[in-house]
Design a protein around this motif. Structure first.
Motif, mmCIF file in Angstrom:
data_model
loop_
_atom_site.group_PDB
_atom_site.id
_atom_site.type_symbol
_atom_site.label_atom_id
_atom_site.label_comp_id
_atom_site.label_asym_id
_atom_site.label_seq_id
_atom_site.Cartn_x
_atom_site.Cartn_y
_atom_site.Cartn_z
ATOM 1 N N LEU A 120 -3.476 9.131 -4.775
ATOM 2 C CA LEU A 120 -3.513 8.287 -3.584
ATOM 3 C C LEU A 120 -2.218 7.485 -3.448
ATOM 4 O O LEU A 120 -1.608 7.444 -2.364
ATOM 5 N N GLN A 121 -1.794 6.872 -4.551
ATOM 6 C CA GLN A 121 -0.558 6.091 -4.520
ATOM 7 C C GLN A 121 0.635 6.985 -4.171
ATOM 8 O O GLN A 121 1.520 6.575 -3.421
ATOM 9 N N ALA A 122 0.640 8.209 -4.734
ATOM 10 C CA ALA A 122 1.755 9.119 -4.477
ATOM 11 C C ALA A 122 1.840 9.451 -2.992
ATOM 12 O O ALA A 122 2.927 9.510 -2.406
ATOM 13 N N LEU A 123 0.677 9.644 -2.398
ATOM 14 C CA LEU A 123 0.624 9.960 -0.966
ATOM 15 C C LEU A 123 1.180 8.798 -0.137
ATOM 16 O O LEU A 123 1.930 9.001 0.824
ATOM 17 N N GLN A 137 5.848 -3.884 -1.690
ATOM 18 C CA GLN A 137 4.630 -3.098 -1.905
ATOM 19 C C GLN A 137 4.985 -1.694 -2.403
ATOM 20 O O GLN A 137 4.375 -1.166 -3.333
ATOM 21 N N LEU A 138 6.006 -1.111 -1.804
ATOM 22 C CA LEU A 138 6.447 0.232 -2.188
ATOM 23 C C LEU A 138 6.971 0.223 -3.636
ATOM 24 O O LEU A 138 6.683 1.131 -4.419
ATOM 25 N N ARG A 139 7.692 -0.847 -3.973
ATOM 26 C CA ARG A 139 8.200 -0.963 -5.349
ATOM 27 C C ARG A 139 7.032 -0.972 -6.334
ATOM 28 O O ARG A 139 7.066 -0.298 -7.364
ATOM 29 N N GLY A 140 6.020 -1.741 -5.991
ATOM 30 C CA GLY A 140 4.843 -1.824 -6.857
ATOM 31 C C GLY A 140 4.194 -0.458 -7.030
ATOM 32 O O GLY A 140 3.808 -0.067 -8.141
ATOM 33 N N GLN A 141 4.110 0.281 -5.921
ATOM 34 C CA GLN A 141 3.457 1.600 -5.988
ATOM 35 C C GLN A 141 4.295 2.591 -6.804
ATOM 36 O O GLN A 141 3.754 3.362 -7.595
ATOM 37 N N ILE A 142 5.594 2.577 -6.595
ATOM 38 C CA ILE A 142 6.453 3.503 -7.332
ATOM 39 C C ILE A 142 6.426 3.169 -8.826
ATOM 40 O O ILE A 142 6.354 4.059 -9.678
ATOM 41 N N GLY A 200 7.333 -8.287 -6.649
ATOM 42 C CA GLY A 200 6.407 -9.250 -6.038
ATOM 43 C C GLY A 200 5.007 -8.732 -5.839
ATOM 44 O O GLY A 200 4.037 -9.472 -5.929
ATOM 45 N N SER A 201 4.881 -7.428 -5.563
ATOM 46 C CA SER A 201 3.565 -6.909 -5.204
ATOM 47 C C SER A 201 3.210 -5.745 -6.124
ATOM 48 O O SER A 201 3.823 -4.688 -6.060
ATOM 49 N N LEU A 202 2.238 -5.992 -6.974
ATOM 50 C CA LEU A 202 1.896 -4.944 -7.936
ATOM 51 C C LEU A 202 0.621 -4.208 -7.555
ATOM 52 O O LEU A 202 -0.270 -4.757 -6.925
ATOM 53 N N VAL A 203 0.566 -2.949 -7.949
ATOM 54 C CA VAL A 203 -0.604 -2.137 -7.646
ATOM 55 C C VAL A 203 -1.671 -2.402 -8.701
ATOM 56 O O VAL A 203 -1.384 -2.377 -9.895
ATOM 57 N N ASP A 204 -2.865 -2.659 -8.236
ATOM 58 C CA ASP A 204 -3.954 -2.842 -9.181
ATOM 59 C C ASP A 204 -4.770 -1.555 -9.215
ATOM 60 O O ASP A 204 -5.816 -1.440 -8.610
ATOM 61 N N ALA A 205 -4.218 -0.564 -9.884
ATOM 62 C CA ALA A 205 -4.911 0.724 -9.919
ATOM 63 C C ALA A 205 -5.067 1.155 -11.364
ATOM 64 O O ALA A 205 -4.297 0.756 -12.237
ATOM 65 N N ASP A 206 -6.081 1.959 -11.611
ATOM 66 C CA ASP A 206 -6.291 2.413 -12.979
ATOM 67 C C ASP A 206 -5.470 3.675 -13.232
ATOM 68 O O ASP A 206 -4.725 4.140 -12.389
#
Lengths: 497, 122
Positions: free
Chosen positions: A468-471, B76-81, A454-460
């Motif tokens: 940052l994401q790993a942290l 949100q965590l799923r997206g980040q992983i 449902g929620s995707l990261v918009d990162a390059d």
């Protein structure tokens, strides 16, 4: 043809695809699981995979792993071929040093042997997961995508990656179709006697009013009027001219009065790989415009194609020397390979050279014999298809700088080997590029996978974003595990070594 | 389970740990990450390429799980992983092809290990 596709995952995926094929054809644009792929028509392959994933996610993993495996194998091979090039360059340095007169050739030879052994261990160790792109010539098929056609049939796409053999293997001379017609020897023996052309002096009893000039290999001798006295006849003038020619000391050139005709000068050239020009003006006539090189030639066909496994064999004296062409090789490779083979035989007095005709492009192997071993050696050439290719570093084993001739021959042959290893590295580079285009497919798969989140990261794809994401993942993971879906623990377990 | 399998499992490091997914993940990430960082420290390219490949396989497995409907982590965590999995794939290619610095892959994994090791673990 071997396949990188030995991982069960991909096989399972393929079988699953086949088994759900019938279902696929019944479903139209709606995907029952609710996974949002824009339209099956837009992207059949992703849709197919997305369907597969419901049944078996191993399809995605299979292809990802297959591409990673190929990428890794290529990286190992590319690195190894660069190392081989470096080591060959070191060997060339040693060979150059061995050209000098007062060096310890045996010491240099043992250094070269050590470097050659190092090359062998590098190529031998260039394997990844049992796959070595530096040995053999089969191409390797890499599973790159699974596609569903509009009629529902699923097909597998593979990328073929050619191996670049960098072994010193001799190969195997085939017993297939005769290729004798593609190679022509100029003679059945290679002899140490030089070739002869004549100059005839056209004079009389009084040579004082005769003038002529003779040019041999760019050096001209002038005999003007009154050079000879009026008591000198043509026969004794001929003797004087012979002495004058011999006094010049032109490399490989000797002159003598012909045994049958006392006014004929026989000029002999023992230059191995060089024709010597000859002309005469005035009261002298040259019997030919040049004295041919002493070496015998083996002309390789200009029109015949060279196929993988085509072998050519040259017999010099009582020994035979072969080279078997590999995939994508040409008559140039054949000529240079045969040269390396004959040079490696270290036959006393025998030297070789490879040339290409500037006009026709024809490749020729030349074999010379200076007689220090045997005054005359038999020479034959044959060819046959259906063999097993010689390695790209064929001839490495027989480099021998312990003699001056050997050192000289090695200098030409090492450049061929360096060129082969440079070509191999370049081929791996371009294969890596082809794999990259396939990672687009993985990108599409990722999109299909992601659709369910449902929620995707918009990162390059920059390092800073990743850190940052790993942290944040570290802080938010809490007490949970990553793999909450049921199949993961099993797959995780299988990843342990 | 026959006796042989049982005996083998008794000595197998894979089964010597708790079978809780969290500790298995931690152990596996630890194993692969230490191979990665050892290869980097030793500038052993062959070992690095091998560890990179295994690390990619690990992240592919994680990505598939994260993306599947049964995964219970917050969105949100799923997206980040999943992003980290994509980044790992992408950056591994750069390391193989262009000699990019692999250290960030180690750092990402260490963050995940730290997350999996937090004290509150059940």
């Amino acid at each position: 043809m071997s396949s990188i596709l030995t991982n069960n995952g991909a096989m399972v995926a393929l079988n699953t695809l086949k088994s759900i094929n019938s279902d696929l054809s019944k479903v139209q644009d709606t995907i029952s699981t609710g996974k949002a792929v824009n339209s099956a028509k837009d992207d059949a392959s992703v849709w197919a995979i997305s369907k597969v994933m419901e049944a078996d996610v191993k399809g995605f993993k299979g292809i990802s792993d297959s591409l990673s495996l190929a990428e890794s194998s290529l990286a190992v091979a590319a690195g190894a071929s660069e190392t081989v090039t470096d080591l060959l360059t070191d060997i060339k340095g040693k060979i150059v040093a061995a050209q000098e007169e007062n060096v310890d050739r045996d010491k240099i030879q043992s250094d070269i042997k050590a470097l050659s052994d190092q090359i062998k261990s590098v190529t031998g160790a260039a394997q990844f997961n049992g796959l070595n792109f530096l040995e053999g010539s089969d191409s390797v098929e890499v599973l790159s995508s699974l596609d569903r056609a509009s009629d529902g049939t699923v097909s597998v796409s593979n990328i073929a990656i050619d191996r670049q053999d960098l072994t010193a293997s001799k190969g195997t001379f085939g017993s297939g179709t005769s290729l004798n017609a593609n190679a022509t020897a100029s003679d059945t023996t290679v002899a140490s006697a030089g070739n002869i052309a004549s100059v005839t002096i056209n004079g009389d009893a009084d040579m004082s009013d005769n003038a002529f000039s003779i040019e041999i290999g760019g050096t001209t001798l002038e005999f003007q009027n009154n050079f000879f006295s009026n008591t000198t006849n043509d026969v004794s003038a001929t003797t004087q001219v012979v002495a004058a020619i011999n006094a010049l000391g032109i490399e490989g050139i000797t002159a003598a009065v012909n045994g049958g005709t006392p006014t004929q000068i026989d000029i002999t050239s023992t230059r191995a790989f060089e024709d010597v020009s000859l002309s005469a003006t005035g009261d002298a006539t040259a019997g030919a415009t040049e004295i041919a090189e002493r070496a015998e030639t083996i002309d390789l066909s200009n029109s015949a194609s060279v196929n993988d496994g085509d072998g050519y064999r040259v017999t010099v004296g009582s020994s035979s020397y072969s080279y078997v062409a590999g995939k994508g090789e040409t008559m140039e490779d054949v000529a240079k390979g045969l040269k390396a083979a004959i040079d490696g035989g270290n036959i006393d007095g025998v030297t070789t050279s490879v040339t290409q005709d500037e006009t026709t492009g024809q490749w020729t192997l030349k074999v010379d014999n200076d007689g220090s071993g045997s005054a005359s050696l038999a020479l034959t050439v044959t060819g046959a298809a259906g063999g097993e290719a010689s390695g790209g570093l064929f001839g490495l084993d027989t480099i021998d700088v312990s003699t001056k001739d050997g050192a000289k021959a090695a200098l030409g042959n090492i450049d061929t080997l360096i060129a082969n290893s440079v070509d191999a590295a370049a081929a791996f580079g371009s294969a890596q590029g082809r794999l990259e285009t396939q990672s687009d497919f993985i990108g599409k798969l990722s999109s299909a996978l992601k659709a369910g989140i449902g929620s995707l990261v918009d990162a390059d794809m920059e390092e800073t974003s990743a850190r940052l994401q790993a942290l944040q993942v570290q802080q938010q993971l809490g007490v949970q595990s990553l793999s909450m879906a049921n199949q993961a623990p099993q797959s995780i377990l299988s990843l342990f070594r | 389970m026959n006796a042989i399998i049982q005996a083998r499992m008794g000595y197998d490091p894979k089964t010597a740990v708790s079978r809780h997914p969290r500790s298995m993940e931690r152990l596996l990430f630890g194993q692969i990450t230490s191979r990665l960082s050892r290869a980097i420290a030793a500038t052993d390219r062959k070992a690095l390429i091998e560890a990179l490949h295994d690390n990619r396989k690990l992240w592919t497995t994680i990505a598939v799980d994260i993306a599947s409907d049964g995964n219970g982590l917050p969105d949100q965590l799923r997206g980040q992983i999943f992003y980290l999995a994509e980044f790992t794939q992408h950056h591994s290619s750069l390391v193989l092809k262009e000699g990019a610095d692999p250290q960030v892959l180690v750092d990402i994994n260490r963050a995940v290990i730290a997350g999996l090791s937090s004290e509150a673990a059940a």
